[in-house]
Structure formats: C-alpha cells, structure tokens
Design an enzyme around this catalytic site. Structure first.
Site, short mmCIF file in Angstrom:
data_model
loop_
_atom_site.label_atom_id
_atom_site.label_comp_id
_atom_site.label_asym_id
_atom_site.label_seq_id
_atom_site.Cartn_x
_atom_site.Cartn_y
_atom_site.Cartn_z
N HIS D 11 0.82 -1.21 0.00
CA HIS D 11 0.00 0.00 0.00
C HIS D 11 0.85 1.26 0.00
O HIS D 11 0.55 2.23 -0.69
CB HIS D 11 -0.94 -0.01 1.20
CG HIS D 11 -1.97 -1.07 1.12
ND1 HIS D 11 -2.99 -1.04 0.19
CD2 HIS D 11 -2.14 -2.22 1.80
CE1 HIS D 11 -3.75 -2.11 0.32
NE2 HIS D 11 -3.26 -2.86 1.29
N ASP D 33 8.88 -5.26 -7.15
CA ASP D 33 8.21 -5.98 -6.07
C ASP D 33 8.56 -7.46 -6.17
O ASP D 33 8.82 -7.97 -7.27
CB ASP D 33 6.69 -5.79 -6.15
CG ASP D 33 6.00 -6.20 -4.85
OD1 ASP D 33 5.96 -5.37 -3.92
OD2 ASP D 33 5.53 -7.35 -4.76
N HIS D 176 11.12 4.87 15.45
CA HIS D 176 9.79 4.88 14.82
C HIS D 176 9.11 3.62 15.32
O HIS D 176 9.06 2.59 14.64
CB HIS D 176 9.92 4.90 13.30
CG HIS D 176 8.59 4.82 12.59
ND1 HIS D 176 7.59 5.74 12.77
CD2 HIS D 176 8.09 3.90 11.72
CE1 HIS D 176 6.53 5.40 12.03
NE2 HIS D 176 6.81 4.29 11.39
#
Lengths: 304, 304, 304, 304
Positions: D11, D33, D176
C-alpha cells in the site's frame, strides 16, 4: 466553487491572476483594471493558456457585479511610477487613497461579503482605508503587509546559512515600509535561536537585516517593480481563506491599541483574520513596533 | 535532477522562470540576461518566493558554465521595442540575429548537449540560426512556433462554441508570424470536423481566423507584450522533453524540403524532435505552407 | 469554496479522497462509508498528511448533513469480493443496487442539489438507479463509465506506437463492462485515422482491443482491484464540474432513446452533463452500442 | 531528468508511485516488487492514468539494472501481516531483515550511487542494515523515521487548538516505534512554547501524546495499514533530495554516539543527510532518546 476577484492588473495583479489560473486555484476569476485595454489584454493572454493547462478557469473581465458572490477579492491597484518619485512605498499614498474611495464604494455597492486581501501600498494605510470604506468587518479585511518582508528575511537568513528558507521561522513586523523591523527574538533557524545560529555560523544580525531589505531594492532597481514573491504571499493567504486553514502568519491586521492596520502575527481562515496571535517582544522590539505604528498613524492623519 | 536554463529575462523569460520555480518543475534553474541587474532582480524576486512554496529550486544567475549539464535551455531573448517599430515579429530580426551569434557561441563553448527550445522572434528564423550556430543536431533544437498560435485558434473556436478550448484539436501551421494559417482541414471540435461544427453553431471560419489573430493583438495593444500563453506553451514542451513524453504538437521544426525551421506537427521527447508528424493538407493549405516557408527563407537570405 | 463528498471508501474512494486532499482540490471533504472504523481511519490518515502539504482541507467524516451544500458527490461504494465470484462488474449488481436505495434516500433527504458522479459498478446500471432515486435531474447525475476504458485504449494504442497516450483521441463506448467496444472510426493518432496509423506501424485493431482490456485484467489479477486510473478519471470530471469547463469526454450519460445511462460522448460542466455530443458511428459500431444498451437494460429489468 | 525507484509495492510503495506519477514529480519511475504480478498490476494502473494527467512518466517495472542511474530509491518492502501478530512495528523485523540482504545486494550490484530513503519497518533497524549492506555512505542512506510521527503530533496539537497543523513545529524523536517520544521542549504553537499554548487552551501534554499515537492506531485498526501520511513524508524527503533543498526535518539518521540510525533532526539535500541538527533536549528527553536507542540497538544485536 472558488470565485476570486483581482482589482488592479499591474505586474502584481496580473501575476496573481496568472497563478490563480495556471495552478488551477480559481474556478471563476474576475479581473478589473482602470485601463480597460489592459484588462482585456490580460483576459486574452490568460484565456490563451487554457489549451495548455489541465484545468479550466472562467475569466470575467471588468464586471464589478460579478464580485457579489466572490469568496476573495485581492486588491493590487497602484501607480508604480509614483514610487520612483518619492523613493518609498508612501509615494503611492495619495494616488491610492483616491483609488480606495472609488473601489471601496463599488465593492460595497455590489454587496460583496467575502474576504478582502489588500496588497496596494502603502499597505497598512490602504488596508485601513479599505476596511473603513467598504463597510466590511475588521476580520474580513487584511493586508499582505510584512508577510513579504518576512519571506525576504527568511531568504536572507537561509542564504547565509546555506539552507532552505523554510527552515527559518519568525517575524518581520510593523509597517510594510521603511520602519519595519525583524523581531529577532522570534527568529529561529531549525529550532535554534538566531543568537545560537549566528554564533555557530558567524552571522551578523545587522548585516542580515540589511541583506533582507537589500534584496527588495535589488529587485526594484533591476526590474523597476517586484511581483513574484508578493504573488506567492497573496496566493498562500487566499488559499488559507478558501480552505479555512487557520494558518499562522504575519499580515497587516487591525490592532485595537493602535486603531489601524499594521504587520503583526495573525491566524487566517475563512472569516479572514480568525485571531490576532499576541506574541512576546523585547522592549526594543516593542518600541520599534510602536514607532512603526506611529508612522502609519501619521500618514492616515495626513489624509484627513 | 532537472536542470533548466533560461536565456533572456524579458517578460516571457521571467514568467517562464517564475513558473519553473513555483510549479516545482526545475531543481536547478540557470538565469541569464544581457542586463546583469535584471538577472539579479529576477533571481531575488524568485528566491523570495521559496519561503512560500512547498518546493525548492536552486537559482544560478548569469553563469553560462552552469549550462553545461542542463537538460533544457529555453531562449527568450529579444527587444520588444523593436517590434513596435515594424509592427510584426520580424521587427526583431536584426537585433536577435546578432544576439544568436553571441548566445550560440557561448552555449557551444560550455559543451551543452541537451535540448534547446527557442521562443525568440522571428521564431522560425532564429531557431534556424540557433541550430546552425550551436552545432546541436536538428533534433535537439526546435522552436515554440505555432504552438502558441494553435492555442489561440483553440481559444477562439472554443469561445465561439462555448466550450473548453481543449475540446478543439488541429493545427495552425507555417511561420510564427503574419503568413501563418489555420489548417482547417485538421481542426476538430469534439471529434467533429470544423465544417460540421460550424454548420451546427453558425460559425464563419474567416471570422474565427480573424478572432484567433485579433486575440494576440488585443493582448499586444493592451499590455505591449504577451507572456502568459507563450509561457504555458514553453513549459509544456520542456516537460515533454524532460519526461520523454513523445507529445504530439505543432512546433517550429526543421523540414528537409524547405531547408529551415517552420511551424509543423511533430513529436517531442527527450532527444527533442523525435519525429516529424507528416499530415495531409488540402492543396490550398499546402500552398499556404509553401508561401509561409518562402517568407521565412527570404528573411534568412536577407541576413547573409 | 469547493466542497466535495465521497461515499464509499474502498480503494477507489480512498484514493480519490487522498488525491482531492494532496492536490489541494477540495476545501472541504466529506467522507462517508458504511464501515465507521474505515471512515475514521481514512480521516486520520488524511489529516496526518496536512503537515506535509502546502494546502489545507477540512475533513468531515460520516456526516450526510454536511453534503447539503456540497458541489459534487462522488459515489464509489461497492463490494469488491462480489466481483470475484462472478468474474465481471455485474457481480456487484445486487449488492450495490441495495446500497443505492439507502444512499439515494439520504442524499435526497439532506437536500443535496449539486452534481453526482457515480463510479460504483455496474456503472451504467447504478448511475441509472441513482438518478431515479435521488430525484436529481438527468443532467446532475452521470457516471465515469467508459472514460476509464477510453484511457486504457489510449494507453494501449500509445504503447503500441511508442507515444504519449494523450496523442490518441477517440472513444470507447457502451457499457462499462464486457459489452463495451472501441469505436475505431473515432480514434485518431496524432490526427491520423487509426487505419492510417495502423498501416504505418503495423498495428492490429483486434489485438489493440485485446491489449486495452487485458491491461484492466492484469491490474485486477495482480492487485485484486484497480484504483489509480479510475481516480484520475473521476478527478478530471469533478474538476470539469467545479470549473464549468465544458469538457468533452465519454462518460455514462442518459440517452433518451435507450431510457438509461450508457457510455457515450458528452460535455461536462457545472450543471453536470451540459450536452450529449452526438457522433457518427459506423453501422457495426451502432449495432455494438445498441447491443450494449440492451445488456444494461436487461440488468435494470432484472432488478424490478 | 528525475529518476526514482520504489522497491516494495504494498500500500505504501504503490501510493508513493501513484503520487510520483500524478504530481508529475518523476520523469522515470522504476517499480520493483517480489510479486511480479503485483508490479505489473501497478505498472498498468499507473500507465492508464497518463491519458488523464498533464504530465508523463516513463514506468519501468521489475528492472534492477534501471536503478543504476536513479537519483533516489525509496524502499517500502514489508509484510503487513507480520505486524498483526506482534502488535508493533518490530513484528516485521525478521521478515524484512531477510529482504534487506537480497535488496541491498542487488542495489549494490547495479552500482546505484544516489540516495536511499527507507520506509520499511522497523524503520531504524532496517535503515541501519540497508546502509551497512548496500555500501552506500551514511549520508546517502536515511529513513522516514519519526518524520511521520512528528506529522501526527502536529495533527494532534493542531486539532486541539483548532489550527492548521503547519502552525505547529517541533519534534517527535527516537525509534519509529513504541519507544518514540515527543520532545515537548522543542514544540511550538505559532511561536509559543507548548506550555504557554497549553495554558491558554487548556491542553494536557500526556493527552496530546496519547492522541498523536492513537491516531496511528485508529488508522491501523480501521484500514489495517497506513499509507497516505507516510507517503507525503517520503515524497517531501525525495523532493528535498532532488532539489538539494537543505530541508530541516526529523528523519532516521545515523548518530555516531549510538552507532545506528534513529529519529533525530537533520538537514536533507542532494547528498542525502547534509547535516545532523544537534538540538538541546531536557534531561528527561535525553533519557528517553537514550532508552529508545537502546531498544533499537538490542534489536540489531538480536539479528546477529
């Protein structure tokens, strides 16, 4: 849909119109100038862009009645030749004060009830007059004021430290004219105070002040007007109104204690000036602000 | 990264620079003008926009050596006052032909090997001279030519049928000057031939031709130059080069049979003119094209 | 100011919302989904973008009453899993027909009087139902229809001739579904008929047709939905409405002779469908269009 | 020309690709990918947008060699399902650490020498691994890190004071991940310290902290991934590299004293991390940063 009017199509007003069209910001754009031929020229030069753009804007020239339901009017009238004579932005005072009377009456007559953003100089005086004469509220009227001068300070500091000017925060306050000043106590470079940054980079604040102003005069002396930076300031303010952004920035706003408009931090949204952003200044900075206000006030008095 | 040079910072060149910066198109922008003060003025007016934009552009004034690795150079030099005397775009011929000699030599000297897009007028003649004198290939050099005039035709027809000019396709061909003509056989309105569209809407082609041209003169007479539509044409072409779009559009390209540049359909990509798009014209249109080529050719000869 | 609503926040609706926010198109954006958590998730993912954008958009989740004064509503509800079962866009028919009843009633109840652009599939059937049940006029309601399929045909042809798909004009017509067809008589490549272009480049129309459709299935089989191209179609249509562009493009519009919506050339502006653009088709193409209409009609009948 | 690669088309990666294409940022875009079908699907969904956009981007799927001369690579690989099991971003650690080995080797092999921006989680660990294994310098590699979390803090504070989040400055620092923290001593609201702003508006910092994080989880629980805000962060960083903006922002950068990457203020330009922006923290904040570094360090050790 977004409807915006631009009154006064000199270099600044025309560049604003071009930007509103080519960035697809305005759905309808009303263009007004005292010179009918100039208005029609800009109308056609802009209409001819539409085949080369991905967006469309309906362009309506010389029709005050079309401003009735405009969201925003940007006033950019002026007489650039008057500046040259006097050497500062007050050179246009008498000319533009007379234009205000005509423009304000017409805006009032058509029943415009949106937000008016004034660029015409001397910006603080003319914004004050426009608010008084259009009958719009003090929230609905404001000027670009020192938003441009702040951009120039950001550029000068950014240039000195070799960085994106957007890393620089803080304010230039007061008159959009000679008595303006950088409130250095508010300036930060990447979150550091200007003193800390200056110590690290060997900066001299007086020199930076000089360079910020000098930029403006380099532009004026090289091209006899300035138009691009002021346009991006006006566009940013217009977008903040359209989208109700509640954007914090220094603009020419009405301060009760002075009784007129002056460059000061504010928050801009759909109503116009949503809030005055009261900030702490040093004693010296406050004195400079008071002095700047006094100069604006005297000019206003000189008109009566 | 994208590096673009603009040579000549009159109204057109400056507006191109402004657009490249404010639309975030150029990562580096080299600005060159024969008037050093003008170049510095534009540099600063543009630098002062950076605090109000979401993007950054490195602006490099007056440095030919910085053009060495530029992707695209846009030439927009000129002497607008020369036009007024002669009344057409050939008025600038002698002035600009002299400038070409200087500019081309400098471009050649730095070893620029990207694509050169010329706007300077008379566009077809100056583009021809630039190609000859820079030593760049005929693919690497082209002019905006009748891409602007085509936009004006689209505007005039769109206005007549009350539609987005982007609904209109087709070409204005030939000289970017008085001998240009709309190849009506190529024009379509929403996929209908112009004859069909004209029959439906009661259009008169001669009148449309007149209105397309008249627009240009309304602009010129009202503001003494034109800058916005030509800028959007140049920007579109520059983007087609940068992104290797293979965009079909009429520009000033070298046609073997004429031996010089002239407004004709082409395909634009990273190499510049990727292909000449040969189209069928009526006998009348072909005659008009030949006539236009003859006029360009005569001007070229007059220079030797 | 521009106010837009998106109903249905699947991949398509969410991507539309993202684009309206990140391109600064919407001043106010109303987001509605049958899944409250999904709507809130999209609201926050979009709110978190605002610190990184130059523009601001007010985001209002799950509030039908906020649609009352919206300029445009885009419907993108659906049940993608239903498609997989049936293998075509009619798989969602019963599911979406039921949703229409609920959505249309709510839109009607709040008094929305702008333009509704439908994406939900089967697009032509659902658009027909939405128009009937919202009480909005046939001008105010239209669907994306074959505007997407036309983009895919342009892509397939552009790819085959190694050019920008924007060089390709023409239409895919009929149902946004299996019975759609490319009206090759309308297709042009840089102004040449497809036959001429095909002859030059050795193209096979049946193969191109296949490749245009195959693209859609490559997407669907690889990511199980399609969202990007359809979003750019919807955005272009929404902008045409907001700016009253009178843009010519094939969309799902109501044709009197069929009594329902179907993909056909139209002109889009502020009222929605400003005009049906009647075009000449070959006898074979007309038969295909009639056939496609029959299929849509049968589906509509099957619902009663 | 601008050439950008995206590795990992979930996404986030797909939304980045969509934004690079639809905003006309990339001239060439390399899409990679591990799932070939997914890469081709995104390629086609993006190619199909080109007919509806004003710009063109050349899209190159699944070709590592095309990355050789890319300006920027954005890594966004991951396994979102792994997160769900563990409940935090370290859930993807082992999966992504394995992917790094493969991706880094391929990037190294093609001779890529631009800037690598990593988004893959756990961001600080993966960025550290990518720098070590690609052989790129510590300047050339950085991660989005807490730039996203900072945006969420700005959103939460902006929402609380009813203002544009861009009025809020300051940093979220550290990992993070769960050990991140808002360095409240750095946060300002329109130039006021957060304490002053909180006193005026009745804010509770612990509550704001909670709301900033909660936003992320509302998104994750409602849509099972987050993609929009992180995309705008990555795009802003990529543009800062392309244009050599020297933009100050918190990202995941290599700090010598910790020996690994961690969210900390930096300055981003064409070389990547142009400068670490050392700031003053309170003793408590420094302890939180040290703690966060320890957690990242432990995860790194756990991999050996």
């Amino acid at each position: 849909m977004r409807k915006i009017g631009v009154i006064g199509l000199g270099h600044v007003g025309a560049t604003i119109a071009y930007t509103l069209v080519t960035k697809g910001i305005a759905d309808e754009l009303v263009l007004i100038d005292s010179n009918e031929d100039k208005a029609v020229a800009e109308e056609y030069d802009l209409r001819d862009t539409l085949s080369r753009l991905d967006t469309f804007t309906k362009i309506i020239p010389q029709d005050y009645t079309a401003l009735k339901d405009a969201d925003v009017i940007i006033t950019a009238f002026g007489n650039i030749s008057a500046i040259k004579m006097d050497g500062d932005r007050f050179g246009e005072l008498n000319y533009n004060a007379a234009v205000v009377a005509e423009v304000a009456q017409k805006i009032k007559k058509v029943g415009f009830n949106g937000v008016l953003i004034n660029i015409s100089n001397p910006c603080d005086v003319i914004t004050t007059l426009l608010q008084r004469q259009t009958g719009l509220s003090k929230k609905q009227v404001f000027g670009t004021g020192t938003f441009l001068d702040t951009a120039r300070m950001q550029r000068a500091v950014g240039q000195a430290v070799h960085e994106d000017p957007k890393n620089i925060s803080g304010y230039v306050l007061g008159e959009h004219g000679e008595s303006q000043f950088t409130a250095w106590s508010t300036v930060e470079v990447k979150g550091h105070t200007i003193e800390d940054a200056a110590a690290v980079c060997g900066l001299d604040l007086a020199d930076l002040d000089h360079r910020a102003r000098r930029g403006g005069w380099l532009i004026f002396s090289g091209k006899h007007y300035t138009c691009y930076a002021i346009t991006t300031c006006a566009i940013k303010l217009a977008l903040a109104v359209l989208s109700d952004a509640h954007l914090a920035c220094p603009t020419s706003v009405y301060l009760e204690n002075y009784g007129h408009y002056i460059g000061y931090p504010a928050v801009i949204g759909r109503q116009g000036v949503v809030e005055i952003n009261k900030i702490k200044l040093t004693i010296e900075e406050q004195a400079k602000l008071d002095n700047s206000a006094k100069i604006i006030s005297e000019k206003l008095t000189s008109l009566h």
